[in-house]
Design an enzyme around this catalytic site. Structure first.
Site, mmCIF file in Angstrom:
data_model
loop_
_atom_site.group_PDB
_atom_site.id
_atom_site.type_symbol
_atom_site.label_atom_id
_atom_site.label_comp_id
_atom_site.label_asym_id
_atom_site.label_seq_id
_atom_site.Cartn_x
_atom_site.Cartn_y
_atom_site.Cartn_z
ATOM 1 N N VAL A 30 0.859 -1.178 0.000
ATOM 2 C CA VAL A 30 0.000 0.000 0.000
ATOM 3 C C VAL A 30 0.898 1.233 0.000
ATOM 4 O O VAL A 30 1.821 1.327 0.816
ATOM 5 C CB VAL A 30 -0.922 0.025 1.228
ATOM 6 N N CYS A 31 0.636 2.145 -0.912
ATOM 7 C CA CYS A 31 1.349 3.417 -0.964
ATOM 8 C C CYS A 31 2.863 3.160 -1.055
ATOM 9 O O CYS A 31 3.312 2.384 -1.897
ATOM 10 C CB CYS A 31 0.967 4.266 0.235
ATOM 11 N N SER A 32 3.653 3.766 -0.184
ATOM 12 C CA SER A 32 5.110 3.627 -0.274
ATOM 13 C C SER A 32 5.612 2.281 0.224
ATOM 14 O O SER A 32 6.827 2.032 0.211
ATOM 15 C CB SER A 32 5.793 4.751 0.506
#
Length: 338
Positions: A123-125
């Site tokens: 998720v995300c970074s």
């Protein structure tokens, strides 16, 4: 440490989803997808079917502090047999540039566990940790738009998709910023439990739209509001409410009590687009949403969104998205709409 596995399925076929935690993890990156699987588990158990067991785990276990300051109680990763794990979810951190090099041991665990788990997702970074684990070499991957350049710099073997909400490459999934993790989790649930359960979960969580992965990270309306500032925010909302109208520059300028010439100049200066291009971008977004979420015919969508004809809408889709409206619907709409 006991050799007894921490996780014992309550129902045959129950899937274990591990959410990894570490110091300065992003709280919503973790809890957003976790809530999706929790809601899906309720739906499946209500039907007498196996659902999801969910555990938050870290290398050492114990309390782990999120970037937002909340402490999370975690289970040691050594408590789980790798063959027990169905899905690994790797949240990101708003401080990922700093913390990623410090998480080599966690990335090494991910590399080994991913060989046994059915799928691994970030998720995300969190994409940085999958890349550090070597899972993304030569693969297409998504991450938060603000992290794309750094990800490319640190991991040049990764093919970065700067636009998509989430990307699936075989058993590896990656997603863009924060709430895109909810979109990714809904896609995983849909693959496991079917479209009906995924949509029920989306409705329960009051998610406005279950968005497909190939949809752009940015809303055209949000981009327009960000670029135009307060001066044009009301105008863009008015356009979205009146897309079926012709939108000559005189009409748009009149909404702000400006002369057409001055309006066109200021609009281009503030948004980087001509008024005509701005209107077309908003029409395209509205048309995409209708094609994804309604059974309206392509010609009707074209009319409602102000293109005037199916041919004009097709030309705009081909020029901007590289696909026809019909092909876009085939790719992104649920099977019930196609």
């Amino acid at each position: 440490m006991t050799n007894t596995p921490y996780f014992l399925p309550k129902l045959s076929g129950e899937r274990l989803v591990l959410f990894l935690a570490y110091e300065d993890v992003g709280l919503l990156d973790l809890t957003g997808p976790q809530t999706v699987f929790w809601a899906a588990d309720k739906r499946m158990r209500a039907r007498g079917l196996p659902g999801y067991a969910r555990q938050v785990a870290s290398l050492a276990g114990g309390m782990v502090r999120s970037a937002e300051g909340m402490a999370l109680d975690t289970v040691p990763l050594s408590s789980f047999l790798l063959e027990q794990i169905d899905t690994i979810i790797v949240p990101g951190s708003p401080d990922m540039p700093r913390v990623q090099p410090l998480l080599r041991e966690l990335s090494d665990w991910i590399a080994g566990a991913a060989e046994r788990a059915r799928r691994t997702a970030s998720v995300c970074s969190g994409t940085f940790l999958l890349a550090q684990a070597g899972l993304l070499n030569g693969k297409r991957a998504a991450t938060h738009w603000a992290m794309c350049d750094l990800l490319q710099e640190r991991f040049p073997a990764v093919d970065i998709d700067r636009n998509s909400l989430f990307v699936n490459q075989h058993a590896v999934w990656t997603s863009a910023g924060v709430t895109a993790g909810i979109d990714l989790a809904l896609a995983l649930v849909e693959g496991d439990c079917g479209h009906d359960v995924a949509m029920q979960v989306a409705r329960e969580l009051v998610v406005f739209l279950k968005r497909p992965g190939g949809q752009a990270q940015f809303s055209e309306l949000l981009l327009a509001q960000e670029a135009g500032g307060d001066a044009f925010e009301r105008l863009h909302l008015w356009i979205m409410d009146n897309l079926a109208l012709d939108m000559p520059v005189e009409l748009l300028a009149g909404q702000l009590n400006m002369s057409p010439r001055n309006f066109a100049r200021v609009y281009k200066e503030k948004t980087g687009r001509t008024p005509a291009k701005g209107v077309e971008a908003l029409r395209l977004e509205a048309a995409r949403r209708m094609l994804e979420s309604s059974a309206r015919g392509v010609e009707q969508v074209a009319r409602l969104c102000g293109f005037g004809s199916e041919e004009r809408m097709r030309t705009a889709f081909q020029r901007t998205l590289g696909v026809s409206p019909s092909d876009y619907r085939k790719r992104f709409a649920p099977s019930a709409i196609r």
